[in-house]
Design a protein around this motif. Structure first.
Motif, PDB file in Angstrom:
ATOM      1  N   ILE A 183       0.720  -1.278   0.065  1.00 43.76           N
ATOM      2  CA  ILE A 183      -0.145   0.032   0.241  1.00 43.76           C
ATOM      3  C   ILE A 183       0.785   1.217   0.119  1.00 43.76           C
ATOM      4  N   GLY A 184       0.257   2.418  -0.640  1.00 45.72           N
ATOM      5  CA  GLY A 184       1.209   3.788  -0.794  1.00 45.72           C
ATOM      6  C   GLY A 184       1.507   4.305  -1.826  1.00 45.72           C
ATOM      7  N   PRO A 185       2.302   5.129  -2.547  1.00 43.51           N
ATOM      8  CA  PRO A 185       2.788   5.595  -0.988  1.00 43.51           C
ATOM      9  C   PRO A 185       2.359   6.663  -0.074  1.00 43.51           C
ATOM     10  N   TRP A 186       1.484   6.961  -0.262  1.00 44.46           N
ATOM     11  CA  TRP A 186       0.744   7.968   0.843  1.00 44.46           C
ATOM     12  C   TRP A 186      -0.739   7.969   0.503  1.00 44.46           C
ATOM     13  N   ILE A 187      -1.577   9.160   1.129  1.00 42.93           N
ATOM     14  CA  ILE A 187      -2.875   9.550   0.863  1.00 42.93           C
ATOM     15  C   ILE A 187      -3.025  10.082   0.353  1.00 42.93           C
ATOM     16  N   VAL A 188      -3.984  10.256  -0.665  1.00 43.46           N
ATOM     17  CA  VAL A 188      -3.874  11.517  -1.560  1.00 43.46           C
ATOM     18  C   VAL A 188      -5.347  11.674  -1.068  1.00 43.46           C
ATOM     19  N   THR A 189      -5.651  12.983  -0.523  1.00 44.61           N
ATOM     20  CA  THR A 189      -7.045  13.034  -0.221  1.00 44.61           C
ATOM     21  C   THR A 189      -8.185  13.051  -1.518  1.00 44.61           C
ATOM     22  N   ALA A 190      -9.203  12.955  -0.859  1.00 45.83           N
ATOM     23  CA  ALA A 190     -10.242  12.668  -2.262  1.00 45.83           C
ATOM     24  C   ALA A 190     -10.412  14.388  -2.655  1.00 45.83           C
ATOM     25  N   ASP A 191      -9.954  15.181  -2.262  1.00 44.82           N
ATOM     26  CA  ASP A 191     -11.013  16.681  -2.886  1.00 44.82           C
ATOM     27  C   ASP A 191      -9.590  16.803  -3.845  1.00 44.82           C
ATOM     28  N   GLU A 192      -8.593  15.801  -3.549  1.00 47.53           N
ATOM     29  CA  GLU A 192      -7.233  16.333  -4.632  1.00 47.53           C
ATOM     30  C   GLU A 192      -7.818  15.628  -5.687  1.00 47.53           C
ATOM     31  N   LEU A 193      -8.841  15.176  -5.959  1.00 53.56           N
ATOM     32  CA  LEU A 193      -9.360  14.098  -7.432  1.00 53.56           C
ATOM     33  C   LEU A 193     -10.347  14.141  -7.805  1.00 53.56           C
ATOM     34  N   PRO A 194     -11.182  14.977  -8.097  1.00 59.99           N
ATOM     35  CA  PRO A 194     -12.094  15.400  -8.304  1.00 59.99           C
ATOM     36  C   PRO A 194     -12.807  14.748  -9.292  1.00 59.99           C
ATOM     37  N   SER A 195     -11.770  13.992 -10.364  1.00 61.20           N
ATOM     38  CA  SER A 195     -12.182  12.644 -11.593  1.00 61.20           C
ATOM     39  C   SER A 195     -11.287  11.568 -10.988  1.00 61.20           C
ATOM     40  N   LEU A 196     -11.960  10.359 -11.792  1.00 58.29           N
ATOM     41  CA  LEU A 196     -11.116   9.456 -10.838  1.00 58.29           C
ATOM     42  C   LEU A 196     -10.315   8.204 -13.102  1.00 58.29           C
ATOM     43  N   ASP A 197     -10.845   9.555 -13.832  1.00 58.96           N
ATOM     44  CA  ASP A 197     -10.632   9.239 -14.580  1.00 58.96           C
ATOM     45  C   ASP A 197      -9.429   8.767 -15.200  1.00 58.96           C
ATOM     46  N   LEU A 198      -8.394   8.284 -14.032  1.00 57.75           N
ATOM     47  CA  LEU A 198      -6.466   7.858 -13.785  1.00 57.75           C
ATOM     48  C   LEU A 198      -6.132   6.942 -14.809  1.00 57.75           C
ATOM     49  N   LEU A 199      -4.999   7.327 -15.520  1.00 57.14           N
ATOM     50  CA  LEU A 199      -4.299   6.202 -16.013  1.00 57.14           C
ATOM     51  C   LEU A 199      -3.471   5.904 -15.669  1.00 57.14           C
ATOM     52  N   CYS A 200      -3.805   4.304 -15.318  1.00 53.27           N
ATOM     53  CA  CYS A 200      -2.679   3.241 -14.503  1.00 53.27           C
ATOM     54  C   CYS A 200      -1.928   2.923 -15.438  1.00 53.27           C
ATOM     55  N   ARG A 201      -0.396   2.922 -14.795  1.00 53.11           N
ATOM     56  CA  ARG A 201       0.012   1.843 -15.415  1.00 53.11           C
ATOM     57  C   ARG A 201       1.130   1.120 -14.379  1.00 53.11           C
ATOM     58  N   VAL A 202       1.969  -0.517 -15.277  1.00 56.07           N
ATOM     59  CA  VAL A 202       2.892  -1.001 -14.275  1.00 56.07           C
ATOM     60  C   VAL A 202       3.999  -1.403 -14.802  1.00 56.07           C
ATOM     61  N   SER A 203       4.567  -1.338 -14.865  1.00 56.77           N
ATOM     62  CA  SER A 203       5.933  -2.583 -15.175  1.00 56.77           C
ATOM     63  C   SER A 203       6.625  -3.619 -14.661  1.00 56.77           C
ATOM     64  N   VAL A 204       7.456  -3.967 -14.882  1.00 58.98           N
ATOM     65  CA  VAL A 204       8.363  -4.820 -14.137  1.00 58.98           C
ATOM     66  C   VAL A 204       9.713  -5.084 -14.448  1.00 58.98           C
ATOM     67  N   ASN A 205      10.726  -4.655 -13.567  1.00 61.91           N
ATOM     68  CA  ASN A 205      11.925  -3.964 -14.088  1.00 61.91           C
ATOM     69  C   ASN A 205      12.077  -2.942 -15.589  1.00 61.91           C
ATOM     70  N   GLY A 206      11.103  -2.534 -14.849  1.00 58.97           N
ATOM     71  CA  GLY A 206      11.425  -1.107 -16.011  1.00 58.97           C
ATOM     72  C   GLY A 206      10.789  -1.238 -17.261  1.00 58.97           C
ATOM     73  N   VAL A 207       9.766  -2.385 -17.880  1.00 65.33           N
ATOM     74  CA  VAL A 207       9.489  -2.750 -18.557  1.00 65.33           C
ATOM     75  C   VAL A 207       7.969  -2.561 -19.140  1.00 65.33           C
ATOM     76  N   PRO A 208       7.253  -1.782 -19.952  1.00 64.01           N
ATOM     77  CA  PRO A 208       5.903  -2.173 -19.038  1.00 64.01           C
ATOM     78  C   PRO A 208       4.672  -3.059 -19.949  1.00 64.01           C
ATOM     79  N   VAL A 209       4.101  -3.471 -18.760  1.00 63.51           N
ATOM     80  CA  VAL A 209       3.252  -4.845 -18.807  1.00 63.51           C
ATOM     81  C   VAL A 209       1.821  -4.247 -18.956  1.00 63.51           C
ATOM     82  N   GLY A 210       1.133  -3.545 -18.307  1.00 63.09           N
ATOM     83  CA  GLY A 210       0.090  -3.194 -18.979  1.00 63.09           C
ATOM     84  C   GLY A 210      -0.117  -1.806 -18.275  1.00 63.09           C
ATOM     85  N   SER A 211      -1.550  -1.332 -18.939  1.00 61.44           N
ATOM     86  CA  SER A 211      -2.243   0.356 -18.824  1.00 61.44           C
ATOM     87  C   SER A 211      -3.972  -0.254 -18.617  1.00 61.44           C
TER      88      SER A 211
END
Length: 287
Positions: A183-211
């Motif tokens: 869990i992390g790296p911190w908690i962002v309060t809800a007022d900071e994210l009025p929209s949840l259309d957020l790009l999510c990405r993951v990589s393994v050893n620097g190689v992109p895997v999914g988004s």
């Protein structure tokens, strides 16, 4: 605001650095979002100290962790590799299904997690978690939305070989899931994210895997909270995770589509990096 925990205690982060808070994050969260923002604003007036991301610890210890499954494409892909089944079960469309995972096996940003002794198909899961600032029973969707404190990134580490075997019993994941959640790296309060259309990405050893985009969730966080509270109870600090994003948010989805373990399972030394727009970056490795 961004609330975090460093070795010296809970802090609110700014461009200048870290500002100490007068209480641990679990106590701050229990105050509810409006009061927590007041406390955070007062702390920002105090001098800051520099910090490094390597200093960040587990933000807080939630009293309960519920993990949902809200991305349709994830369900379809993982069922092929874990359950040896195809399609999406009709029951999945009825409600935002979840399971409880282990609140005592939590890891913070940068931490190395242990691979279960008999696991040889270790996987990650890219998720976003919602933190509750208030609780209740049988909440309406509107009441559930008002209960949201903030958001964080969640990596639901998964032993797919253990999971595949034990789920044949019909009780859902247990030892395939209960060994580690980051869990992390911190908690962002809800007022900071009025929209949840957020790009999510993951990589393994620097190689992109999914988004994927968080907006592809089949249910909203408010609907998830309301469902969790139905005929039951949720409390401040409870963490509810979105479930794994589609588009390669975990290896098992890709295995199911490819019919083979490509990319390969995680091995000791591998580093998994998750990035969520508006929230931050969560990194974890295999010990």
């Amino acid at each position: 605001m961004r609330f975090a925990t460093l070795p010296q205690g809970a802090v609110v982060l700014s461009e200048d650095g870290a500002h100490p808070l007068p209480m641990p994050l679990d106590e701050l969260i229990a105050l509810g979002l409006p009061r927590a923002l007041e406390v955070g604003s007062a702390a920002l007036l105090d001098p800051s100290t520099p910090y490094a991301e390597a200093d960040l610890l587990l933000p807080y210890k939630p009293p309960a962790v519920r993990d949902f499954v809200t991305f349709e494409s994830h369900v379809e892909g993982v069922r092929r590799s874990v359950d040896n089944a195809s399609g999406v079960p009709a029951a999945w469309y009825d409600a935002p299904t979840f399971y409880f995972t282990n609140p005592h096996a939590l890891y913070g940003p940068g931490a190395a997690i242990p691979r279960p002794a008999t696991c040889r198909a270790l996987d990650f899961e890219l998720e976003v978690g919602v933190v509750l600032g208030s609780g209740g029973s049988s909440l309406s969707v509107t009441e559930a939305a008002d209960a949201i404190f903030g958001y964080t990134i969640v990596n639901d580490w998964s032993a797919r070989d253990l999971q595949s075997r034990e789920m044949q019993v019909g009780l859902g994941p247990a030892k395939g899931k209960d060994f580690a959640t980051s869990i992390g790296p911190w908690i962002v309060t809800a007022d900071e994210l009025p929209s949840l259309d957020l790009l999510c990405r993951v990589s393994v050893n620097g190689v992109p895997v999914g988004s994927d985009r968080l907006s592809h969730m089949h249910w909203s966080f408010a609907e998830m909270i309301a469902y969790a509270s139905r005929d039951s109870v949720v409390v401040p600090g409870d963490l509810l995770a979105s479930g794994t994003t589609g588009g390669g948010g975990c290896l098992a989805e890709l295995w199911g589509r490819a019919g083979a373990q490509v990319p390969p399972p995680l091995e000791p030394g591998d580093v998994v990096t998750m990035e969520v727009e508006g929230i931050g970056t969560l990194t974890g490795s295999v010990a």
